[in-house]
Design an enzyme around this catalytic site. Structure first.
Site, PDB file in Angstrom:
ATOM      1  N   HIS A 130       1.717   2.188  -3.527  1.00  0.00           N
ATOM      2  CA  HIS A 130       0.593   2.902  -4.172  1.00  0.00           C
ATOM      3  C   HIS A 130       0.620   4.366  -3.731  1.00  0.00           C
ATOM      4  O   HIS A 130       0.504   5.287  -4.538  1.00  0.00           O
ATOM      5  CB  HIS A 130      -0.753   2.326  -3.721  1.00  0.00           C
ATOM      6  CG  HIS A 130      -1.129   1.026  -4.352  1.00  0.00           C
ATOM      7  ND1 HIS A 130      -1.119   0.828  -5.703  1.00  0.00           N
ATOM      8  CD2 HIS A 130      -1.564  -0.140  -3.801  1.00  0.00           C
ATOM      9  CE1 HIS A 130      -1.512  -0.417  -5.960  1.00  0.00           C
ATOM     10  NE2 HIS A 130      -1.789  -1.024  -4.816  1.00  0.00           N
ATOM     11  N   ASP A 132      -6.231  -3.685  -8.051  1.00  0.00           N
ATOM     12  CA  ASP A 132      -5.212  -3.034  -8.884  1.00  0.00           C
ATOM     13  C   ASP A 132      -5.327  -3.419 -10.357  1.00  0.00           C
ATOM     14  O   ASP A 132      -5.222  -2.563 -11.232  1.00  0.00           O
ATOM     15  CB  ASP A 132      -3.812  -3.403  -8.375  1.00  0.00           C
ATOM     16  CG  ASP A 132      -3.620  -2.978  -6.934  1.00  0.00           C
ATOM     17  OD1 ASP A 132      -4.332  -2.051  -6.498  1.00  0.00           O
ATOM     18  OD2 ASP A 132      -2.782  -3.575  -6.241  1.00  0.00           O
ATOM     19  N   GLU A 170       0.834  -1.217   0.000  1.00  0.00           N
ATOM     20  CA  GLU A 170       0.000   0.000   0.000  1.00  0.00           C
ATOM     21  C   GLU A 170       0.864   1.261   0.000  1.00  0.00           C
ATOM     22  O   GLU A 170       0.482   2.286  -0.565  1.00  0.00           O
ATOM     23  CB  GLU A 170      -0.956   0.012   1.195  1.00  0.00           C
ATOM     24  CG  GLU A 170      -1.921  -1.175   1.269  1.00  0.00           C
ATOM     25  CD  GLU A 170      -2.774  -1.349   0.013  1.00  0.00           C
ATOM     26  OE1 GLU A 170      -2.999  -0.360  -0.710  1.00  0.00           O
ATOM     27  OE2 GLU A 170      -3.198  -2.494  -0.248  1.00  0.00           O
TER      28      GLU A 170
END
Ligand SMILES: [Zn+2]
Length: 379
Positions: free
Chosen positions: A72, A167, A69
């Protein structure tokens, strides 16, 4: 989507939180690893060692999700998207975006960063695992690292399913977005595939249950349900963002709101305002300035026979900030305030002056009118 969240720590400016539901996942993983996975692949170790391996495996899994994460979030921040932080919950983790990506390229890069980081981590652990000899004192460590290699690759593979908002679904959306230059159409296709994969996982879950894999089957079924719901909700959110983009609260504000003068008695307030309009709360206004708010719970504290001895001014309290909004604010902000507090109305206030009221109903009516008109006209 989330219930009670606990903030764990802050790293590189991102807050990492866990939802209470994550604890269920943590216990489930520790248990499955300690009682199933490790005893099966690494036989003959003491029971306590298996529990230690299970716990370290679960913590390593947790760190791997945060790593995923984080990547991202890094890429998103690099392209100027505000990131709210990372939350871990029962189905893994999410990097919460303050906004949708501005273009297909940004979406593609931020979506692919997570799975790439997991693949990198997976192969890294795999390499370390190969270096550790399969000898007694290091065997538990080799086991845990081997598990982390495997789980990171699974994490990458699962997230690469072309099921929006996973994703892979975002990558698919960015490709269609780039190709058609129409984000609404791209989101629609990506959430169709999301619903499709969600339903496929649910069917797989039911088949597994019939074949005797009860826990695994339920797990697949629940994840499938989650993916299917998330796909539909994300699509609606994108539509809403799209349609309301750039619209200020002022646009939807109804002028001439009902307000109560502070000098009247409680008796008068109940008769002339509460019974007439049935609102939960009324603004109290003196000389066009908002001086407080009064609700019916406050009135209930006063015995009925004393209603004509007290005025609204005595009872009114400071208005809560979550009940007011500026006419300059984004309409999406009004919607999220309403959602957070379960209100369907907000007072529109500027420089302590009550300008009007914005209601959920008006925003939704505008939304459906726009959708009616634009259904077949592309963007
Ligand atoms: Zn991801």
């Amino acid at each position: 989507m989330f219930g009670n969240r606990i903030t764990l720590f802050k790293l590189f400016g991102f807050e990492v939180k866990i939802d209470i539901s994550w604890l269920i996942l943590a216990v489930l993983i520790t248990f499955t690893l300690a009682r199933g996975f490790f005893p099966h692949y690494y036989k003959g170790l003491p029971l306590l060692t298996y529990w230690w391996m299970g716990l370290s495996g679960a913590l390593g899994f947790f760190a791997s999700i945060i790593f995923h994460e984080f990547w991202h979030s890094f890429v998103a921040r690099r392209y100027g998207l505000p990131m709210k932080g990372i939350t871990l919950f029962i189905f893994g983790g999410v990097a919460e975006m303050g906004d949708e990506p501005p273009n297909a390229k940004t979406e593609f890069l931020m979506a692919i960063a997570g799975p790439l980081s997991s693949i990198f981590l997976g192969f890294g652990f795999f390499g370390i695992n190969l270096l550790i000899p399969r000898s007694d004192p290091l065997l538990p460590m080799k086991g845990v690292i081997g598990y982390l290699a495997y789980i990171n690759l699974i994490l990458a593979a699962f997230n690469l399913l072309p099921a929006f908002p996973l994703d892979g679904g975002r990558i698919l959306r960015s490709a269609i977005w780039k190709w058609t230059d129409n984000i609404r159409w791209a989101t629609r296709v990506a959430s169709w595939t999301g619903s499709f994969f969600g339903i496929a996982l649910m069917i797989l879950g039911i088949l597994s249950i019939f074949q005797g894999n009860f826990i695994g089957g339920i797990w697949f079924f629940v994840i499938g349900m989650f993916v299917k719901n998330a796909a539909q909700i994300s699509y609606q959110q994108v539509l809403l963002r799209n349609v309301l983009a750039g619209k200020r609260v002022g646009y939807f504000t109804k002028l001439d709101p009902v307000f109560v003068p502070p000098s009247i008695s409680i008796e008068q307030f109940v008769e002339e305002y509460f019974y007439k309009y049935h609102f939960k709360m009324f603004p109290v206004v003196e000389d066009t300035n908002i001086v407080g708010c009064i609700n019916i719970a406050q009135v209930k504290n006063i015995p009925r026979n004393e209603w004509n001895q007290h005025t609204v001014r005595e009872l009114a309290k400071k208005c809560l900030p979550e009940n007011t909004i500026s006419p300059e604010a984004d309409t999406l902000k009004a919607l999220s305030l309403m959602k957070q507090n379960g209100n369907t109305k907000l007072m529109v206030v500027e420089d302590r002056k009550l300008i009007g009221i914005i209601t959920l109903k008006d925003i939704l009516q505008y939304f459906s009118a726009r959708m009616d008109l634009e259904e077949y006209s592309g963007k």
